[in-house]
Every structure is written in structure tokens, then in C-alpha cells.
Design a protein around this motif. Sequence first.
Motif: not given
Lengths: 253, 253
Positions: B42-46
Motif C-alpha cells: 500500500t505504501s508503494w502504491r501511495v
Amino acid sequence: MILLKQLLLLSFVLPFAYAEPPLIVQINQPQLDKVDAEAHCTSWRVAVEANNLSPWKTVPEECRDYVREYMSGRGYLHDLQRVADETVSYARSVELNGDGKLAWVFDVDETLLSNLPYYTQHGYGSEIFDGGKFDEWVEMGMAPAIESSLKVYEEVLNLGFKVILLTGRSERYRGVTVENLFQSGFRDWGMLILRSSEDHGKTAMMYKSEKRIEVEQEGYEIVGNSGDQWSDLLGSSMSKRSFKLPNPMYYIP
Amino acid sequence: MILLKQLLLLSFVLPFAYAEPPLIVQINQPQLDKVDAEAHCTSWRVAVEANNLSPWKTVPEECRDYVREYMSGRGYLHDLQRVADETVSYARSVELNGDGKLAWVFDVDETLLSNLPYYTQHGYGSEIFDGGKFDEWVEMGMAPAIESSLKVYEEVLNLGFKVILLTGRSERYRGVTVENLFQSGFRDWGMLILRSSEDHGKTAMMYKSEKRIEVEQEGYEIVGNSGDQWSDLLGSSMSKRSFKLPNPMYYIP
């Protein structure tokens, strides 16, 4: 033997499931709701970070718990670290020719200094912003460094960039801001630009754009810009590359 | 009575917990790993959506499952709907004076048309992009509409904006692109701009910036821009407001 035990377990548990369905529902429901709220509020947070939202004044009510958990837990730190890693990696890739004319712009609040101690006491962005109370907090000069940003700052400085601090704070807080930055470990910046009286009433995007234009007119090329608000990064004289630090607590136009 | 049952249940379950600890570990471990992977990805996607990453060629290996689940599940649809809602809300707030000079720019792939049927067969961005195979897919003209975007498109059109489609697709796909757009429900655009031979070799950001400058030189004011890549949105003659549609499958500089 294990199979037998499992069958015995099943035969023991099943009557519970059928005899008292509301109990089962009570156990499962909060978890399901939490998953839904998590997905919904992650979507909201992504929209914040991608600059898709209209100006907003407070965290949506249904995402208050989510934002509190994100800001006080590992999520925020994880995201900060990722931006820091990307920033350092880019900064190192820039060829500096030693003329000192390549500049890096840093915002201050929620970029170098953290106001989390204040927001922890004020609902993590779920309360309407109270300028008076926030100013009292600023005047204390107690905002700690964002650790990952301090490392980025030192790296950028050591690589030879001209470091420019560009903040929406008022000029009257210059003294306390300098002191706070010093005490939190930030040193040797090239410029610290604060809002002077004629900048009040301008949006942050307008004010910061004008200041970047002035910086360029002084002969600097802005190759990096770090900020937690899109109004730090968009507008005129935009940096070659920008880094958006996470901030789901407030929005500045 | 319930308490008694629970005590009995506990006394039955506890021996399992102590007799076979590895079983307990086997049950818990994958869930824990999944939570960690979820937070990490999720951090990567953000970071993707906030434009914080350096150019990337494939989805990181550890996030392949995550992206597949996001794209094929509710997450993607949820985020698309949010952007659509924000877009319509902004479009309706713009005052149109009826001179037909206010323009809205739409990208095509992953903005109006979905190549998900293709990417479903090609690892959702986890495989290195194969231009040849992708072109074969484009030539089929089978890309479906992104439902939420079709509604935005119709709303923007009905409000009276000049609709400009600006795509990185080559001019030689004009025929099939027009047909595909028609069959998916998109009609009545004002311009459809594709890459001509002299635009090849330019980055998408450069090419699209140049085209927006030309659009402005023709007397239009670009007040909205919808795209799934930051290279659709940044550069020269940027729109008053931009809408970043989600796309964790690929990156176009």
C-alpha cells in the motif's frame, strides 16, 4: 489422531454456532466493518496524496480512527521512509558541477519539523484548525525533527545543494523557527523564506510560486522540492522533481 | 450457561495450543506476512499515486499478488469511483459562459478505455512491457470503457466543455481507436490527438505538454485534465485542476 481431535473440536464448536447466531455475528461484524472502513479510508488517503480532492477542512468523520492509527502507528513512518529513500536516491543521481547554483527547496511544517505533538492533542486533523492554539504551539519552538527528513536534509546539504527553506509561517516567527530548527538538528541552510506582510492573503501555492520565481531570478536552478502539501510543489517555477511527504491531517490550498 | 460453555470450549482448545505449537505458528504466520506485505505494498502504491517514485519498469516482485488483488478486486473500482466523483463535482462547479472555449483533456488508455483484459493475461504489470503484443491487443479494438469514466465523460460533454482526447497512441491507430471509443460509448469529442511521426521519441510529458500549448494557442483554456499517468498531467500548460486515475501496473515517463 489430529484428525480425530479436530472432528471432536468441530462437534463441540458447531452447536455454539447454531445455538447462538447473534454471538457469531457480534464477533465477525466489527472485523468486517473495520476492513470496509480501512479500504474506504485508504482510498481517501490515496486521493489526498494524489491531489484528487477538493479543498477540505477536516478528516472525514468515518476516517478519524483510521488517520489516528496511521499517524501514530507504523504506516506514517513507513511512508516517510519511502519518500526519504526516493529523495536521497534522486539527489545522489544529480550531477553537481560545484558552482553552488543547484537548489533544493524544503517546506518546514510536516516536512522537516513535525507538529504531531500538537495534532495528537487536537484529534489528528479531525478538529477544525484553530490558528490561535496552533500559533501558541509554534511559539514554544518544540516541534521535533522528522527523523527521516533530517537524514535527507543532511545528505542534500553534503552533496552540495543550496538548501532553501520556504515556509508558510509568518516572518514574525523567524526567531523561534530558527531556534526550533537548530535544536532539532537542521543547520547551514542557504535561505529561510517566511511570509512577509505583503504575502498574507495569498494562497500558499501563489506565495511559494512567487518565491521560487525570485530564487530562479537570483540564478539558482531548483532541482528538488520536498513538501507535505501539493501547494508546496505545484505552480510556477516548479522543481525538476518533487517529493510529496504524507499528510492526511490537513490541507493547505 | 454461556460462561460454562466457553470455559468448556477453552479447556478443550487449550491442550491443542500447548501440545502442538508449530501448528499455531503455521496458522498465524501467513496472516502476519500478509498484513506486512499489504502495508508495504500500500505504501508503494501511495508512492506511485503521489508521483514519488523514480521511473519503474515492473511492479516490485513482492507486490505482484497485491496489485493483482487490487486490480481485480474492489480496490481499483473504489478508487476509480472516488476520482470520478471528485471530477464531476469540480466540473459542475466551473462557470461556463457558453463560448465553447473551456476545454477538458482526457487521456485514453487506463483513463477512458481499460486494457485490463490485456494486463490480466500479462501479470498485471509484473512482466516487462511487450510493445509488440500490446499493439496486437490495441489493433483488436476491444478495450472496454471504464464505466465511471464514461459517466464523467458524458457529464463533462453535457456541461458544455470542449472535450480533447490526448493519447500516446500512434497516429496509425487512429482508425481502430475511434472505432474502439465509439463501441465503448464515447462520442462527440472535439479533438482526438495522437502521436504523429515527429512526436515519436519524445517523452509523454514533453509530447503532451506541446499539444496542450497548441490547444491553448487555438484559444482554448484547459480547466480540467484526467489521466492515469503523471506525465498526462504535469509539464507545460497544465490544467487548472488535474485528476489522477489510479494505475499501479505501469509507469510512462
